[in-house]
Design a protein around this motif. Structure first.
Motif, PDB file in Angstrom:
ATOM      1  N   ASP A  80      41.787  66.446  24.589  1.00 39.45           N
ATOM      2  CA  ASP A  80      41.734  65.242  23.749  1.00 39.45           C
ATOM      3  C   ASP A  80      40.415  64.505  23.949  1.00 39.45           C
ATOM      4  O   ASP A  80      39.797  64.031  22.984  1.00 39.45           O
ATOM      5  N   PHE A  81      39.999  64.398  25.202  1.00 38.50           N
ATOM      6  CA  PHE A  81      38.756  63.693  25.517  1.00 38.50           C
ATOM      7  C   PHE A  81      37.547  64.415  24.906  1.00 38.50           C
ATOM      8  O   PHE A  81      36.671  63.788  24.290  1.00 38.50           O
ATOM      9  N   GLU A  82      37.505  65.736  25.050  1.00 36.24           N
ATOM     10  CA  GLU A  82      36.356  66.492  24.537  1.00 36.24           C
ATOM     11  C   GLU A  82      36.296  66.434  23.020  1.00 36.24           C
ATOM     12  O   GLU A  82      35.210  66.324  22.440  1.00 36.24           O
ATOM     13  N   PRO A 118      38.527  57.894  25.846  1.00 36.31           N
ATOM     14  CA  PRO A 118      37.264  58.365  25.255  1.00 36.31           C
ATOM     15  C   PRO A 118      36.354  57.228  24.802  1.00 36.31           C
ATOM     16  O   PRO A 118      35.137  57.366  24.772  1.00 36.31           O
ATOM     17  N   SER A 119      36.940  56.089  24.415  1.00 34.30           N
ATOM     18  CA  SER A 119      36.128  54.987  23.893  1.00 34.30           C
ATOM     19  C   SER A 119      35.165  54.449  24.946  1.00 34.30           C
ATOM     20  O   SER A 119      34.062  54.015  24.622  1.00 34.30           O
ATOM     21  N   GLY A 235      25.050  75.100  19.083  1.00 35.64           N
ATOM     22  CA  GLY A 235      26.090  74.135  19.407  1.00 35.64           C
ATOM     23  C   GLY A 235      26.321  73.997  20.901  1.00 35.64           C
ATOM     24  O   GLY A 235      25.843  74.784  21.718  1.00 35.64           O
ATOM     25  N   GLY A 236      27.084  72.977  21.263  1.00 33.62           N
ATOM     26  CA  GLY A 236      27.402  72.709  22.654  1.00 33.62           C
ATOM     27  C   GLY A 236      28.033  71.343  22.785  1.00 33.62           C
ATOM     28  O   GLY A 236      28.309  70.670  21.803  1.00 33.62           O
ATOM     29  N   SER A 237      28.257  70.935  24.017  1.00 36.14           N
ATOM     30  CA  SER A 237      28.851  69.626  24.247  1.00 36.14           C
ATOM     31  C   SER A 237      27.788  68.546  24.142  1.00 36.14           C
ATOM     32  O   SER A 237      26.587  68.825  24.177  1.00 36.14           O
ATOM     33  N   GLU A 267      27.298  68.075  15.189  1.00 30.80           N
ATOM     34  CA  GLU A 267      27.729  67.364  13.986  1.00 30.80           C
ATOM     35  C   GLU A 267      28.227  65.953  14.284  1.00 30.80           C
ATOM     36  O   GLU A 267      28.175  65.080  13.430  1.00 30.80           O
ATOM     37  N   ARG A 268      28.712  65.718  15.515  1.00 32.12           N
ATOM     38  CA  ARG A 268      29.414  64.471  15.781  1.00 32.12           C
ATOM     39  C   ARG A 268      28.476  63.281  15.894  1.00 32.12           C
ATOM     40  O   ARG A 268      28.665  62.258  15.259  1.00 32.12           O
TER      41      ARG A 268
END
Length: 403
Positions: A80-82, A118-119, A235-237, A267-268
């Motif tokens: 969920d966090f990732e 996450p916030s 891509g990646g984290s 993309e995020r």
């Protein structure tokens, strides 16, 4: 001295901790360390630490350290966090965690992680990014400035070549980003050709920002007239893209003397490099597609001008042809009038000439006095006893002048 058994001490600690924290959960801020993740088993062990607020990670003193675990029932918190942050669950991340405190006489004190907020992480990342941007605007107003809430840079204002063909490519060797970009560019269906000089570099991890900036320095020093510099990464984290969110990268990109296209594969979030470069297109494949589309627009504008030129030329030729037809008709009309006037004039002159013809004059009773066929018009021209000819209407007679 009355010693007690270790188990008695442990059970006492367990009772005290259970009384203080049992059935309770608390939010704590801590930094991750020594993660041992077992996705196939659905649990994770890690160490949570608190360090001094200032200094580097390696140089800061540790103020607290506790062991923690995420058990199967809450293991989804990692995913969920990732998904929410785009940040990989890894070491050296400061997190806001909901934990319960437990003590086992065998395994000791351990925190159980129930949730990860996450916030908090997103807010930290954004605050760090904003601090870098504010510093760049303050210290380098000639390179980065704000207009209507948008960051404007010297690199963004560079003129973009009509055709982007000679490229300097910064990427990791044999990476997915390297392969995707080159394949998309070289296999384009329009048959465009490109000259690509590779400046291979580390693009993630410690020292990546310096490695990338060193390659940009090499490009600048080469003085090769590149149409654009392209920086690509797959891509990646979010943490993998940390090198693109630094002060050094922002300053170097904002002031670079060649347009920089960034296709750094996420993309995020929008990195500082994305914000300050000439054009951000997210992924390596899209970076290549952007260049191809840019060149296609130039070709289409040329084709449109060609078609327009053909139409204009045809219209000009038609207009000229019509003008020529009008001028030809006018010339024909003017010529006819001219020749008619000339004919009338000649006819009048012919009448006059007929009236002045000596033969017509002789018919009216006049005579011509000639010397050897030459007409004499004055008395002074006649010599005494000279033989002359007198021509009349019906013939010629020879006469001798008197003295």
């Amino acid at each position: 001295m009355n010693p007690i058994r270790l188990s008695d001490l442990a059970f006492t600690l367990e009772a005290v901790i259970d009384e203080a924290f049992g059935q309770k959960a608390v939010w704590v801020i801590a930094e991750t360390s020594d993660i041992k993740n077992y996705p196939d088993r659905g649990y994770c062990f890690l160490t949570l630490v608190e360090r001094e607020a200032t200094g580097s990670s390696a140089g800061r003193e540790t103020l607290a350290k506790l062991e923690a675990a995420i058990w199967r029932k809450n293991y989804h918190a990692i995913g969920d966090f990732e998904r929410a942050t785009g940040v990989a669950f890894a070491r050296n991340i400061q997190l806001l965690l909901l934990v319960s405190v437990g003590f086992s006489p065998v395994y000791g004190l351990r925190l159980e992680i129930l949730k990860i907020d996450p916030s908090y992480t997103l807010g930290n990342l954004e605050r760090e990014r904003q601090t870098v941007l504010d510093t760049l605007v303050q210290k380098h107003p000639d390179l980065v400035w704000l207009e209507a809430g948008q960051y404007i840079t010297a690199n963004q204002l560079l003129p973009r070549p009509a055709v982007i063909q000679r490229l300097a490519l910064i990427t990791a060797p044999n990476s997915d980003g390297w392969r995707d970009f080159r394949h998309e560019l070289t296999q384009n269906p329009l048959g465009y050709t490109f000259v690509i000089d590779e400046y291979l570099s580390q693009v993630q991890g410690q020292g990546a920002e310096r490695a990338i900036c060193n390659q940009l320095d090499r490009i600048r020093a080469s003085e090769i007239p590149y149409d654009a510099v392209v920086i690509v990464r797959g891509g990646g984290s979010q943490l993998d893209f940390g090198s693109f969110d630094t002060y050094l990268m922002g300053q170097t990109v904002a002031g670079f003397n060649i347009p920089i296209l960034a296709g750094i594969g996420h993309e995020r979030n929008v990195s500082i490099t994305d914000l300050l470069c000439h054009q951000s297109v997210k992924t390596p494949t899209k970076a290549a597609a952007f260049i191809i589309d840019h060149n296609r627009q130039f070709e289409e504008s040329c084709l449109h001008l060609r078609d327009r030129l053909r139409v204009v030329a045809q219209e000009a030729l038609q207009t000229a042809r019509e003008q020529l037809d009008r001028e030809t008709e006018r010339l024909r009309f003017v010529t006819q009038i001219y020749f008619r006037e000339c004919h009338t004039n000649l006819a009048e002159k012919a009448v006059t000439l007929r009236h002045l013809d000596p033969s017509n004059v002789l018919r009216r009773g006049y005579a011509l006095l000639l010397r050897n066929g030459r007409i004499l018009t004055q008395i002074a021209d006649i010599q005494p006893n000279e033989t002359l000819q007198v021509q009349m209407r019906d013939g010629t007679r020879t006469v001798t002048s008197n003295g």
